[in-house]
Design a protein around this motif. Sequence first.
Motif, PDB file in Angstrom:
ATOM      1  N   GLY A 286       0.821  -1.205   0.000  1.00 26.20           N
ATOM      2  CA  GLY A 286       0.000   0.000   0.000  1.00 26.20           C
ATOM      3  C   GLY A 286       0.853   1.253   0.000  1.00 26.20           C
ATOM      4  O   GLY A 286       0.564   2.226  -0.723  1.00 26.20           O
ATOM      5  N   THR A 287       1.913   1.243   0.803  1.00 26.42           N
ATOM      6  CA  THR A 287       2.822   2.389   0.828  1.00 26.42           C
ATOM      7  C   THR A 287       3.454   2.602  -0.543  1.00 26.42           C
ATOM      8  O   THR A 287       3.546   3.733  -1.039  1.00 26.42           O
ATOM      9  CB  THR A 287       3.922   2.180   1.885  1.00 26.42           C
ATOM     10  OG1 THR A 287       3.306   2.033   3.166  1.00 26.42           O
ATOM     11  CG2 THR A 287       4.877   3.353   1.919  1.00 26.42           C
ATOM     12  N   ALA A 288       3.893   1.514  -1.174  1.00 26.14           N
ATOM     13  CA  ALA A 288       4.498   1.609  -2.504  1.00 26.14           C
ATOM     14  C   ALA A 288       3.507   2.173  -3.517  1.00 26.14           C
ATOM     15  O   ALA A 288       3.854   3.024  -4.350  1.00 26.14           O
ATOM     16  CB  ALA A 288       5.000   0.240  -2.949  1.00 26.14           C
ATOM     17  N   ALA A 289       2.254   1.702  -3.459  1.00 27.16           N
ATOM     18  CA  ALA A 289       1.229   2.188  -4.390  1.00 27.16           C
ATOM     19  C   ALA A 289       0.967   3.675  -4.185  1.00 27.16           C
ATOM     20  O   ALA A 289       0.871   4.445  -5.154  1.00 27.16           O
ATOM     21  CB  ALA A 289      -0.060   1.389  -4.206  1.00 27.16           C
ATOM     22  N   GLY A 290       0.855   4.091  -2.919  1.00 28.51           N
ATOM     23  CA  GLY A 290       0.588   5.497  -2.643  1.00 28.51           C
ATOM     24  C   GLY A 290       1.720   6.403  -3.087  1.00 28.51           C
ATOM     25  O   GLY A 290       1.491   7.493  -3.639  1.00 28.51           O
ATOM     26  N   MET A 291       2.941   5.966  -2.869  1.00 28.34           N
ATOM     27  CA  MET A 291       4.099   6.769  -3.290  1.00 28.34           C
ATOM     28  C   MET A 291       4.177   6.847  -4.812  1.00 28.34           C
ATOM     29  O   MET A 291       4.404   7.930  -5.381  1.00 28.34           O
ATOM     30  CB  MET A 291       5.379   6.158  -2.713  1.00 28.34           C
ATOM     31  CG  MET A 291       5.490   6.269  -1.204  1.00 28.34           C
ATOM     32  SD  MET A 291       6.878   5.328  -0.509  1.00 28.34           S
ATOM     33  CE  MET A 291       8.269   6.199  -1.231  1.00 28.34           C
ATOM     34  N   ALA A 292       3.999   5.714  -5.484  1.00 26.52           N
ATOM     35  CA  ALA A 292       4.092   5.701  -6.946  1.00 26.52           C
ATOM     36  C   ALA A 292       2.969   6.519  -7.580  1.00 26.52           C
ATOM     37  O   ALA A 292       3.190   7.275  -8.538  1.00 26.52           O
ATOM     38  CB  ALA A 292       4.042   4.258  -7.454  1.00 26.52           C
ATOM     39  N   ALA A 293       1.758   6.382  -7.040  1.00 29.16           N
ATOM     40  CA  ALA A 293       0.616   7.113  -7.596  1.00 29.16           C
ATOM     41  C   ALA A 293       0.786   8.617  -7.395  1.00 29.16           C
ATOM     42  O   ALA A 293       0.510   9.413  -8.308  1.00 29.16           O
ATOM     43  CB  ALA A 293      -0.672   6.633  -6.942  1.00 29.16           C
ATOM     44  N   SER A 294       1.238   9.032  -6.209  1.00 27.75           N
ATOM     45  CA  SER A 294       1.413  10.461  -5.964  1.00 27.75           C
ATOM     46  C   SER A 294       2.540  11.026  -6.836  1.00 27.75           C
ATOM     47  O   SER A 294       2.441  12.150  -7.350  1.00 27.75           O
ATOM     48  CB  SER A 294       1.701  10.721  -4.481  1.00 27.75           C
ATOM     49  OG  SER A 294       2.903  10.100  -4.059  1.00 27.75           O
TER      50      SER A 294
END
Length: 303
Positions: A286-294
Motif C-alpha cells: 500500500g505504501t508503494a502504491a501510494g508513493m508511486a501514484a502520488s
Amino acid sequence: MNNIERFDAIIVGGSYSGLAAAMAMGRALMQVLVIDSEKPCNAQTPHSHNFLTQDGNTPAGIASLAKEQVRQYPNVKFMKGLATSGRKTEDGFEIKLETDEIVKGSIVIFATGIRDIMPDIDGFSECWGISVIHCPYCHGYEVRNTSTGILANGEQGYEFTKLISNWTKDLTLFTNGIASLTHNQLDLLNKNKISVVEKEIKALEHTNGQISEVIFTDGTHRSMNALYAPRPFEQHCTIPESLGCEITSEGYIKTDGFQQTSVSGIYACGDNTTRTRTVANAVAMGTAAGMAASKKLILEQFK
C-alpha cells in the motif's frame, strides 16, 4: 459528498493496504477519498503476527490505530460504502457506489482483497481464521507441536504438508476423498510418519471456532487442534477487471514493482495482487502504491 466532488486519488478498500496507500498520498498533499465497506477478510482472526511493533495485536486493533493515524491528515476523507462499478473518463476515473453516488478521481488504487471460497463442510466457516488457518508464518507458532491437520490433495497437499512439518510432527493429511498423490509422495509421507486420511469430511466439531474433532461422513472422527486449509479464492471486487486490468493465471491483479496495473492510472495493492497474505506485506504494498501514484500525479502537474 456529492456527484461532482473530485479527488486526486480514490482508494477502494480501507483495510491495511488501503490505509497505507492513503497515508502515503496524504503526506504527499494529495486530496484522497477512501471508500471502505468495512468487511475485512480476517474479521474472525483473533490475533495478527509477523508484523513488527504489532505482533499479537488483533486485526481490528491494528486497523483502528492505522485509521486513527491516517485521519490526522485533513486531505484524506473516508466514505463507508461499497463500490459497484467504474468508468474511465477523459481526465481520470469515475467510481459508482451501491447508493448510485458517483465520485471522481485522477487515479484509482484498488486495495480490495480477495474472497476465500469455503467448502461444504459444517463448521468450517465458523473456524476459519481461528483454528482453520491458511498460513504457518501467520499462525504456525501458536499451534506448534500440536495435533494438526491439512485439508488438501495432490501436489498442493503434498508440498503444503512438507512445509507444515516444520511446526509439528503430529501431522495428518486429509484429502477429503481418494488421494491423488503419487506413490513416491505417499512413501515419503509415510517415512516421515505423516498419515494420509482419504475419508470424506462431514463437519468440524468446534467451540467458538476452536476445532476439537474432524467428523467424517462414515460417522468416525479424529481429534484435532488445528487445520490448515489452503483455499481457492475470487476477487472481492470485479471493477479492476471491468476496467481492463490484466488478471494473472492464478487470479490476481497483475501489477509491476510499483503496484501499477496494466491500465495507466490504476494501481492495486494487498491481497488482491499476491499470494503473500500478511498484514506487513499489505502495508508495504500500500505504501508503494501510494508513493508511486502520488509521484505520477506530481510529475504530470509539473509545468
